[in-house]
Design an enzyme around this catalytic site. Structure first.
Site, PDB file in Angstrom:
ATOM      1  N   LYS A  65      -7.104  -3.815 -15.208  1.00  0.00           N
ATOM      2  CA  LYS A  65      -6.008  -4.273 -16.076  1.00  0.00           C
ATOM      3  C   LYS A  65      -5.423  -5.601 -15.564  1.00  0.00           C
ATOM      4  CE  LYS A  65      -3.830  -0.309 -15.473  1.00  0.00           C
ATOM      5  NZ  LYS A  65      -4.846   0.407 -14.662  1.00  0.00           N
ATOM      6  N   THR A  66      -5.154  -5.659 -14.264  1.00  0.00           N
ATOM      7  CA  THR A  66      -4.602  -6.891 -13.685  1.00  0.00           C
ATOM      8  C   THR A  66      -5.628  -8.016 -13.783  1.00  0.00           C
ATOM      9  OG1 THR A  66      -3.463  -5.467 -12.130  1.00  0.00           O
ATOM     10  CG2 THR A  66      -3.474  -7.813 -11.626  1.00  0.00           C
ATOM     11  N   ASP A 110       3.088  -5.031 -14.690  1.00  0.00           N
ATOM     12  CA  ASP A 110       2.326  -3.864 -14.275  1.00  0.00           C
ATOM     13  C   ASP A 110       3.250  -2.646 -14.334  1.00  0.00           C
ATOM     14  OD1 ASP A 110       0.116  -2.531 -13.412  1.00  0.00           O
ATOM     15  OD2 ASP A 110       0.170  -3.259 -11.346  1.00  0.00           O
ATOM     16  N   THR A 159      -0.767   3.153 -16.647  1.00  0.00           N
ATOM     17  CA  THR A 159      -1.695   4.272 -16.521  1.00  0.00           C
ATOM     18  C   THR A 159      -1.260   5.399 -17.456  1.00  0.00           C
ATOM     19  OG1 THR A 159      -0.315   5.018 -14.695  1.00  0.00           O
ATOM     20  CG2 THR A 159      -2.340   3.862 -14.111  1.00  0.00           C
ATOM     21  N   ARG A 218     -12.276  -0.889  -8.312  1.00  0.00           N
ATOM     22  CA  ARG A 218     -11.539  -0.982  -7.041  1.00  0.00           C
ATOM     23  C   ARG A 218     -12.117  -0.020  -6.000  1.00  0.00           C
ATOM     24  NH1 ARG A 218      -5.765   0.112  -7.823  1.00  0.00           N
ATOM     25  NH2 ARG A 218      -5.633  -2.026  -8.574  1.00  0.00           N
TER      26      ARG A 218
HETATM   27  P1  ADP Z   1      -5.838  -2.330 -12.248  1.00  0.00           P
HETATM   28  O1  ADP Z   1      -4.918  -3.463 -12.561  1.00  0.00           O
HETATM   29  O2  ADP Z   1      -6.373  -1.651 -13.491  1.00  0.00           O
HETATM   30  O3  ADP Z   1      -5.275  -1.339 -11.272  1.00  0.00           O
HETATM   31  P2  ADP Z   1      -7.450  -4.404 -10.985  1.00  0.00           P
HETATM   32  O4  ADP Z   1      -7.526  -5.386 -12.087  1.00  0.00           O
HETATM   33  O5  ADP Z   1      -6.506  -4.706  -9.861  1.00  0.00           O
HETATM   34  O6  ADP Z   1      -7.146  -2.936 -11.544  1.00  0.00           O
HETATM   35  O7  ADP Z   1      -8.941  -4.231 -10.424  1.00  0.00           O
HETATM   36  C1  ADP Z   1      -9.241  -3.722  -9.160  1.00  0.00           C
HETATM   37  C2  ADP Z   1     -10.346  -4.529  -8.502  1.00  0.00           C
HETATM   38  O8  ADP Z   1     -11.564  -4.314  -9.179  1.00  0.00           O
HETATM   39  C3  ADP Z   1     -10.086  -6.023  -8.501  1.00  0.00           C
HETATM   40  O9  ADP Z   1      -9.982  -6.457  -7.179  1.00  0.00           O
HETATM   41  C4  ADP Z   1     -11.283  -6.677  -9.141  1.00  0.00           C
HETATM   42  O10 ADP Z   1     -11.882  -7.548  -8.226  1.00  0.00           O
HETATM   43  C5  ADP Z   1     -12.232  -5.540  -9.449  1.00  0.00           C
HETATM   44  N1  ADP Z   1     -12.600  -5.534 -10.865  1.00  0.00           N
HETATM   45  C6  ADP Z   1     -11.878  -4.995 -11.865  1.00  0.00           C
HETATM   46  N2  ADP Z   1     -12.518  -5.114 -13.037  1.00  0.00           N
HETATM   47  C7  ADP Z   1     -13.675  -5.733 -12.779  1.00  0.00           C
HETATM   48  C8  ADP Z   1     -14.783  -6.128 -13.580  1.00  0.00           C
HETATM   49  N3  ADP Z   1     -14.815  -5.886 -14.897  1.00  0.00           N
HETATM   50  N4  ADP Z   1     -15.809  -6.741 -12.981  1.00  0.00           N
HETATM   51  C9  ADP Z   1     -15.788  -6.962 -11.654  1.00  0.00           C
HETATM   52  N5  ADP Z   1     -14.785  -6.602 -10.834  1.00  0.00           N
HETATM   53  C10 ADP Z   1     -13.734  -5.997 -11.380  1.00  0.00           C
END
Ligand code: ADP
Length: 343
Positions: A65-66, A110, A159, A218
C-alpha cells in the site's frame, strides 16, 4: 512476543530498504488489475492537468500500500507527504499538514481507520472542497475562518476497511483491495530483491523463499535477509533450495509460511473443540495482541482455507487439522456457509 518474529504486521527498521521499492507503475510486480487501474487514473489526471482523485488502498500489512502510494507520487511528479492515523492526534495537527501542501501533492495517510473523529471533521471538507474551517481566537471573540487549500490528493491505506466510516469512504474516488501475491509474482519479487541486494540466489532458493512468504512482499524480503545470514554462516553464501529449506525450518516457518503464532492460533481453537470461539478468547489463550491475529494471521489462514470466520466466532477446518497432523475429531462439516468480509 519476541521482537525478532518474522511474521509481524508491523514495520521494522530492517524493512527500511527504500531502494527495493519499485519507483514506477511499470516496475510494480503483481497486483495487475490495480496497476492497470492506476495507470488509467494517472493518464487521465495528467491529460486533464488535474491532481489525482483521492485513492484508498486496503489489504493486509506488507502487501504494497505504501509502495503504491510513493509510486503514484513519482508517476505524477509530485511530493508525497507521509503520515499515519495515530500520528494526527488533534485537528490542529492535520491543519498544519494541510496548509503546508502544494498544488497536486499527495498526502499519504497510513492506518487511516485510526483517525480520530475531530480530525475526520477537518479532513472531509478538505478532501471534498479543498477548504479548511478553523476557529480563530477564544471565547466570545472566536471567529470561524475558512481557508482555501491547494488541490491535493489523499491516498489512504488501511488493513481494516470495515472500520472506516461511510462518510470517509465516500470521499475516495477510487478504492482498491490489494490481495496476496501469486507464487509467480512472489518469485519475481524475491529474485529482484536478491539481485538488488547482491545476494547470490539460485532458482530453487528463490522459489523456496517465495513459497513460504505467504504472498506478502515484506515477509519475502525479511525471509531473504535471514536466509542470506544462514547461507553465509552455514554455506558458501549462495542461497540454494537446501540452504533456504534448512534456514526456514530453523526459523520455524513451515512450507506454507505458517509460523509459531499461526500454529498457536489454530491449536488454541482446536483445544476448544475446533470453535467457534471469539477473537479475544484466542488472543488471551496465546498471549498475543488481537490486532496481530486479525491483521496478520487470519487473512492468510482464511485464504489457505484453514480458518473460517462466522458471526459466532472462529472455527478451524479439517484442512488445518490435516496440516498440523492432528487427528480430526470427526465433527461433521465445520466449514461455514456464511460469507464474511476479510477486512
Ligand atoms: P504496506 O504499506 O501494505 O504495509 P509496503 O508498501 O510497505 O506495504 O511494502 C512492504 C515492502 O514490500 C516494501 O519494502 C516494498 O519494497 C516491497 N513491495 C511491496 N509491494 C511490492 C511489489 N509489488 N513489488 C516489489 N516489492 C514490493
Amino acid at each position: 512476543m519476541t521482537d525478532d518474529r518474522l511474521l509481524t504486521g508491523k514495520r521494522r527498521k530492517e524493512d527500511q530498504d527504500q531502494s527495493l521499492r519499485p519507483q514506477l507503475l511499470s516496475q510494480v510486480i503483481g497486483q495487475e488489475r490495480v496497476v492497470e487501474n492506476l495507470k488509467i487514473l494517472v493518464s487521465a489526471a495528467k491529460a486533464r492537468k488535474e491532481p489525482l482523485d483521492h485513492i484508498l488502498f486496503y489489504g493486509p500489512p506488507g502487501i504494497g500500500k505504501t509502495t503504491l502510494s510513493t509510486v503514484m507520487g513519482k508517476e505524477m511528479g509530485v511530493n508525497v507527504r507521509p503520515t499515519a492515523g495515530p500520528a494526527i492526534e488533534r485537528a490542529g495537527d492535520l491543519a498544519a499538514i494541510l496548509t503546508h501542501l502544494r498544488e497536486g501533492d499527495i498526502l499519504f495517510i497510513d492506518e487511516i481507520h485510526r483517525l480520530g473523529k475531530a480530525v475526520g471533521e477537518i479532513l472531509y471538507p478538505a478532501m471534498e472542497d479543498f477548504v479548511l474551517d478553523i476557529v480563530v481566537g477564544k471565547g466570545p471573540a472566536a471567529k470561524n475562518v475558512r481557508l482555501n487549500l491547494p488541490r491535493f490528493t489523499v491516498i489512504g491505506a488501511t488493513t481494516r476497511l470495515a472500520l472506516l466510516s461511510s462518510a470517509l469512504r465516500s470521499r475516495f474516488g477510487a478504492i482498491y483491495r490489494l490481495d496476496f501475491y501469486s507464487l509467480e509474482a512472489m518469485n519475481l519479487i524475491v529474485k529482484r530483491a536478491a539481485e538488488m541486494l547482491r545476494i547470490p540466489t539460485d532458482e530453487g532458493g528463490a522459489s523456496e523463499i517465495a513459497s513460504r512468504a505467504r504472498g506478502t512482499p515484506r515477509i519475502a524480503l525479511r525471509l531473504l535477509k535471514r536466509v542470506r545470514d544462514f547461507a553465509q554462516v552455514r554455506g558458501d553464501g549462495t542461497i540454494t533450495r537446501p540452504i533456504a529449506d534448512e534456514a526456514l525450518d530453523l526459523l520455524n516457518v513451515d512450507h506454507l509460511g505458517l509460523d509459531d503464532i499461526d500454529r498457536r492460533v489454530l491449536i488454541s481453537i482446536i483445544e476448544k473443540g475446533g470453535g467457534p470461539i471469539g477473537l479475544e478468547t484466542i488472543a488471551a489463550a496465546i498471549s498475543e495482541e488481537s490486532d496481530t491475529i486479525m491483521d496478520v494471521c487470519e487473512p492468510y489462514l482464511i485464504q489457505l482455507g484453514f480458518l473460517d470466520r462466522t458471526p459466532r466466532g472462529r472455527t478451524v477446518t479439517r484442512k488445518a487439522y490435516d496440516h498440523l497432523k492432528i487427528p480430526y475429531n470427526g465433527r461433521d462439516d465445520q466449514t461455514s456457509t456464511e460469507q464474511n468480509p476479510l477486512f
